[in-house]
Design a protein around this motif. Structure first.
Motif, PDB file in Angstrom:
ATOM      1  N   GLN A 143       2.169  13.213   6.730  1.00 21.66           N
ATOM      2  CA  GLN A 143       1.962  14.406   7.569  1.00 21.66           C
ATOM      3  C   GLN A 143       0.527  14.507   8.050  1.00 21.66           C
ATOM      4  O   GLN A 143       0.267  14.959   9.164  1.00 21.66           O
ATOM      5  CB  GLN A 143       2.342  15.669   6.791  1.00 21.66           C
ATOM      6  N   ALA A 144      -0.407  14.093   7.208  1.00 23.79           N
ATOM      7  CA  ALA A 144      -1.814  14.142   7.610  1.00 23.79           C
ATOM      8  C   ALA A 144      -2.047  13.219   8.805  1.00 23.79           C
ATOM      9  O   ALA A 144      -2.752  13.583   9.755  1.00 23.79           O
ATOM     10  CB  ALA A 144      -2.710  13.741   6.442  1.00 23.79           C
ATOM     11  N   LYS A 145      -1.438  12.034   8.747  1.00 27.71           N
ATOM     12  CA  LYS A 145      -1.589  11.092   9.865  1.00 27.71           C
ATOM     13  C   LYS A 145      -1.046  11.704  11.154  1.00 27.71           C
ATOM     14  O   LYS A 145      -1.675  11.612  12.218  1.00 27.71           O
ATOM     15  CB  LYS A 145      -0.840   9.789   9.523  1.00 27.71           C
ATOM     16  N   GLN A 146       0.106  12.361  11.055  1.00 30.53           N
ATOM     17  CA  GLN A 146       0.688  13.005  12.241  1.00 30.53           C
ATOM     18  C   GLN A 146      -0.225  14.125  12.752  1.00 30.53           C
ATOM     19  O   GLN A 146      -0.401  14.299  13.961  1.00 30.53           O
ATOM     20  CB  GLN A 146       2.071  13.573  11.898  1.00 30.53           C
ATOM     21  N   THR A 147      -0.803  14.864  11.816  1.00 32.27           N
ATOM     22  CA  THR A 147      -1.702  15.966  12.181  1.00 32.27           C
ATOM     23  C   THR A 147      -2.921  15.438  12.930  1.00 32.27           C
ATOM     24  O   THR A 147      -3.345  15.997  13.948  1.00 32.27           O
ATOM     25  CB  THR A 147      -2.145  16.719  10.911  1.00 32.27           C
ATOM     26  N   VAL A 148      -3.486  14.341  12.419  1.00 28.79           N
ATOM     27  CA  VAL A 148      -4.641  13.719  13.071  1.00 28.79           C
ATOM     28  C   VAL A 148      -4.236  13.193  14.447  1.00 28.79           C
ATOM     29  O   VAL A 148      -4.930  13.403  15.444  1.00 28.79           O
ATOM     30  CB  VAL A 148      -5.214  12.583  12.197  1.00 28.79           C
ATOM     31  N   ASP A 149      -3.076  12.523  14.497  1.00 25.25           N
ATOM     32  CA  ASP A 149      -2.634  11.929  15.763  1.00 25.25           C
ATOM     33  C   ASP A 149      -2.341  12.989  16.823  1.00 25.25           C
ATOM     34  O   ASP A 149      -2.483  12.725  18.019  1.00 25.25           O
ATOM     35  CB  ASP A 149      -1.391  11.059  15.538  1.00 25.25           C
ATOM     36  N   ARG A 150      -1.945  14.180  16.381  1.00 23.25           N
ATOM     37  CA  ARG A 150      -1.723  15.273  17.338  1.00 23.25           C
ATOM     38  C   ARG A 150      -3.041  15.877  17.827  1.00 23.25           C
ATOM     39  O   ARG A 150      -3.050  16.752  18.683  1.00 23.25           O
ATOM     40  CB  ARG A 150      -0.904  16.395  16.674  1.00 23.25           C
ATOM     41  N   PHE A 207       0.862  -1.180   0.000  1.00 19.34           N
ATOM     42  CA  PHE A 207       0.000   0.000   0.000  1.00 19.34           C
ATOM     43  C   PHE A 207       0.903   1.235   0.000  1.00 19.34           C
ATOM     44  O   PHE A 207       1.116   1.864   1.046  1.00 19.34           O
ATOM     45  CB  PHE A 207      -0.912   0.022   1.235  1.00 19.34           C
ATOM     46  N   PRO A 208       1.457   1.600  -1.139  1.00 19.29           N
ATOM     47  CA  PRO A 208       2.426   2.702  -1.168  1.00 19.29           C
ATOM     48  C   PRO A 208       1.829   4.048  -0.751  1.00 19.29           C
ATOM     49  O   PRO A 208       2.576   4.936  -0.333  1.00 19.29           O
ATOM     50  CB  PRO A 208       2.897   2.731  -2.629  1.00 19.29           C
ATOM     51  N   CYS A 209       0.490   4.178  -0.823  1.00 20.11           N
ATOM     52  CA  CYS A 209      -0.109   5.478  -0.469  1.00 20.11           C
ATOM     53  C   CYS A 209       0.192   5.871   0.977  1.00 20.11           C
ATOM     54  O   CYS A 209       0.154   7.045   1.324  1.00 20.11           O
ATOM     55  CB  CYS A 209      -1.612   5.460  -0.709  1.00 20.11           C
ATOM     56  N   ARG A 210       0.503   4.873   1.844  1.00 12.59           N
ATOM     57  CA  ARG A 210       0.878   5.217   3.216  1.00 12.59           C
ATOM     58  C   ARG A 210       2.190   6.000   3.250  1.00 12.59           C
ATOM     59  O   ARG A 210       2.525   6.591   4.271  1.00 12.59           O
ATOM     60  CB  ARG A 210       1.053   3.952   4.055  1.00 12.59           C
ATOM     61  N   TYR A 211       2.927   5.975   2.123  1.00 14.87           N
ATOM     62  CA  TYR A 211       4.230   6.643   2.094  1.00 14.87           C
ATOM     63  C   TYR A 211       4.203   7.955   1.323  1.00 14.87           C
ATOM     64  O   TYR A 211       5.239   8.583   1.127  1.00 14.87           O
ATOM     65  CB  TYR A 211       5.295   5.693   1.521  1.00 14.87           C
ATOM     66  N   LEU A 212       3.016   8.363   0.875  1.00 15.87           N
ATOM     67  CA  LEU A 212       2.906   9.698   0.279  1.00 15.87           C
ATOM     68  C   LEU A 212       3.199  10.722   1.367  1.00 15.87           C
ATOM     69  O   LEU A 212       2.669  10.622   2.477  1.00 15.87           O
ATOM     70  CB  LEU A 212       1.497   9.913  -0.275  1.00 15.87           C
ATOM     71  N   ALA A 213       4.032  11.685   1.059  1.00 15.01           N
ATOM     72  CA  ALA A 213       4.454  12.634   2.094  1.00 15.01           C
ATOM     73  C   ALA A 213       3.256  13.356   2.719  1.00 15.01           C
ATOM     74  O   ALA A 213       3.208  13.568   3.936  1.00 15.01           O
ATOM     75  CB  ALA A 213       5.451  13.633   1.504  1.00 15.01           C
ATOM     76  N   ALA A 214       2.291  13.712   1.897  1.00 16.53           N
ATOM     77  CA  ALA A 214       1.119  14.420   2.429  1.00 16.53           C
ATOM     78  C   ALA A 214       0.319  13.516   3.360  1.00 16.53           C
ATOM     79  O   ALA A 214      -0.228  13.970   4.378  1.00 16.53           O
ATOM     80  CB  ALA A 214       0.229  14.908   1.280  1.00 16.53           C
ATOM     81  N   VAL A 215       0.254  12.236   3.024  1.00 13.00           N
ATOM     82  CA  VAL A 215      -0.481  11.285   3.857  1.00 13.00           C
ATOM     83  C   VAL A 215       0.234  11.102   5.201  1.00 13.00           C
ATOM     84  O   VAL A 215      -0.396  11.093   6.259  1.00 13.00           O
ATOM     85  CB  VAL A 215      -0.632   9.938   3.119  1.00 13.00           C
TER      86      VAL A 215
END
Lengths: 330, 328
Positions: free
Chosen positions: A132-139, A122-130
């Motif tokens: 950062q988005a995950k980190q943003t959500v987790d914060r 699932f390479p989409c997990r490695y899209l830079a925007a994705v």
């Protein structure tokens, strides 16, 4: 472990070329061989990089190696994965992991039994925007996730992709799984209920669906929708997209992961095009697989992850048959 | 034609100022129970202010009236105005229930007056262009569409679903009406929604009888500028609209923020004629020459029907089939 010996089985899915480039760029990787029943598909790659060629993947699997990358037709993922696992070889398998729940369970079990790791590509997990988005959500920056509206629109493939016996389905299977994996990852919750629409609306010649809209309710109450359609074709200026509008209780996070393009207008191309200049997600996917296998740490995206996203697409087809939402067994 | 405006809030102010400038209309009266609002509107437009509807009905001279009241009051005042033989231009949604909408349409017909409903998106140039392009055939057969309408929560009476119908009935209804104008009747639909503190969000997928699939998104609770997006992908082409990208004028000033919570934002890109002006001019012309409107009360009824089915689907968790049956 010094060098990681990696084989590649089948270039039926063209992502194999990108994965090969990624493997070649990693000094700690030795490519032991490429197996493909169609020599012409891989002749250039094996010749250019002086890689051993095997017509039969079983023969390749007899060679000493640590891991294989499988990019066969979807219908062959299970057979090849189980064969590799029985030889004690770790597996990175192209998505969708399989075309039925039973065979995907068998893949996961075979890998567990043989103590090898199974990673779903699932390479989409490695899209830079994705990322950062995950980190943003987790914060907690957008509070709790309420809903996600996603798209993974693309251009209709050809060949085995549109032959249900080899692909397992059309656009709904092909394009549900990437964003579904991201939705599971972001919400930290499992899909509980699925309802889909799918049809052949863009190309009457196709024997599989090319238009799809799949809806999911997660166990934690969040919900999402994904447009899975192969609705892009020239003169649309790019092949497709991966987007998510993540609606939170305290904000909205918009991810347009392939928006890093320059607009090109050239008489040579004839049409305006959006040329992507962002980071290469395939490279980061392959690196993370190689690192996990080399260090003996768990792969970041498991076979179970692959199974659960594919299960949503399969449930989507079932919901179309039944005409109402269907429940998933987690 | 002499016209009056009932309700001098956000939409009423737009109606009044449009009438004040329209060549085929003369604004004679404005009415609001809040006398300050009515007086301010009167001062701005030169119309006579009234503070009660019966007072305006008895004393003002007008042939048509805009009803720009909160949705839960539409029926009551439409019935009164119709019985007084006034043509009616009612803000959307037509009503909160199909029964009320039916009654409004019936009473207007009985009294020989026209009833129009302000589904103004039909008059937005970007949406008009979407439909024209679809109708031209250059997109081929319509396949998959998207429509989004995203803004801050308007608060006030809108926050009470029993008064406004919520985000589907009040906001998404614009796109439900527009998509129906593009693709025809809906065969089935499925909806997902969530209402939290300060957020009312819905996703509705429509399957049309012509085979097209559309996912419609509405958000009350977006902490940024109001915007709309739409896409139609067909077998031969794609058209996309995005009000943020096509906004031809942007002003950014120090010391402000873009959070629009608590206000009803009236969208628009600069243009010589606003969609509201085009809409009201069209309705007035329809009254004058008896012609069919671009968007009829029947269309408004159908849009409300879709919105109510969507709410039903969101509550029951089931797909709704509009003509019965259970097969896709």
């Amino acid at each position: 472990m010094s060098q990681l010996k990696v084989g590649m089985i089948s270039f039926a899915h063209e992502h194999a070329f990108s994965y090969l480039d990624a493997l070649l760029s990693i000094p700690e990787v030795t490519i032991v061989g490429i197996a493909d029943p169609v020599p012409a598909r891989v002749a250039e790659a094996t010749g250019k990089h002086n890689i051993a060629y095997y017509n039969d993947y079983h023969v390749l699997l007899e060679q000493p190696m640590d891991a294989v990358v499988i990019c066969s037709e979807n219908a062959l993922h299970a057979e090849i994965t189980i064969a590799a696992a029985s030889k004690g070889i770790h597996v990175l398998c192209e998505k969708p992991l399989g075309i039925s729940i039973d065979e995907m369970n068998q893949m996961v079990e075979a890998c567990e039994r043989n103590k090898v790791q199974l990673m779903t590509a699932f390479p989409c997990r490695y899209l830079a925007a994705v990322v950062q988005a995950k980190q943003t959500v987790d914060r907690g920056e957008i509070g709790e996730i309420v809903a996600i509206k996603g798209t993974n629109r693309g251009t209709a493939p050809s060949g085995w992709f549109v032959d249900r016996s080899l692909s397992g389905g059309g656009a709904l299977l092909d394009h549900t799984v990437h964003v579904m994996d991201l939705m599971r990852w972001f919400t930290g919750s499992e899909p509980a209920q699925v309802y889909a629409y799918a049809s052949t609306l863009f190309n009457d010649q196709l024997k599989v669906d090319d238009a799809g809209m799949i809806h999911v309710k997660f166990e934690n109450g969040t919900f999402g929708v994904v447009d899975t359609s192969w609705s892009r074709k020239p003169p649309f200026p790019t092949w497709g997209d991966v987007t998510m509008e993540i609606i939170g209780t305290k904000g909205v996070l918009s991810v347009d992961s392939l928006a890093q393009v320059n607009e090109v207008y050239s008489q040579q191309d004839g049409l305006g095009q959006w040329n992507y200049w962002g980071d290469n997600m395939d490279l980061h996917l392959i690196r993370s697989f190689v690192e996990a296998i080399r260090s003996g740490t768990p792969v970041p995206i498991t076979g179970l992850d692959g199974l659960r996203s594919a299960a949503v697409a399969l449930a989507g087809y079932q919901s179309i048959q039944e005409g109402q939402p269907v429940k998933l067994n987690a | 034609m002499k016209v009056a405006v009932l309700g001098c809030g956000g939409m009423g102010a737009i109606h009044a100022s449009v009438y004040a400038s329209l060549a085929n209309a003369q604004l004679t009266a404005v009415c609001d129970a809040n006398s300050q609002l009515a007086d301010a509107m009167a001062a701005q437009t030169g119309a006579i202010p009234y503070y009660s509807f019966s007072d305006m009905l008895n004393n003002a001279e007008f042939d048509a009236i805009s009803i720009a009241l909160p949705t839960y009051l539409h029926k009551e005042y439409t019935l009164q105005a119709a019985k007084a033989r006034k043509h009616i231009i009612c803000e959307k949604p037509i009503a909160l229930t199909l029964e009320d909408a039916q009654e409004m349409m019936a009473i207007c017909e009985e009294n020989g007056v026209r009833l129009f409903v302000g589904h103004v998106v039909r008059f937005f140039p970007d949406y008009n262009h979407l439909k024209q392009t679809l109708d031209s055939g250059k997109l081929g057969r319509p396949g998959v569409a998207h429509a989004s309408r995203i803004g801050g929560h308007p608060g006030s009476w809108f926050a009470d679903e029993s008064l406004s119908g919520g985000v589907i009935v009040d906001l998404m209804i614009h796109d439900l009406d527009f998509l129906r104008s593009c693709f025809g009747e809906v065969e089935s639909l499925y909806a997902l929604s969530a209402a939290k503190e300060g957020l009312d969000y819905a996703l509705v997928t429509l399957r049309f009888e012509n085979g097209a699939i559309a996912n419609v998104e509405a958000n009350w609770g977006y902490p940024g500028p109001f915007h709309t997006k739409a896409e139609i992908a067909g077998s031969a082409g794609i058209i996309r609209a995005n009000s943020l990208k096509s906004s031809s004028l942007q002003l950014v000033k120090q010391g402000t923020n873009s959070d629009t919570t608590g206000t009803v934002v009236i969208p628009g890109s600069p243009g010589y004629r606003s969609p509201y002006e085009l809409q009201l001019e069209h309705f007035i012309r329809c009254i004058e020459d008896g012609s069919e409107a671009l968007v009829t009360a029947e269309d408004a009824y159908k849009a409300l029907e879709l919105a109510l089915y969507a709410r039903e689907s969101a509550v029951t968790g089931k797909a709704v089939y509009l003509k019965g049956g259970n097969a896709q």
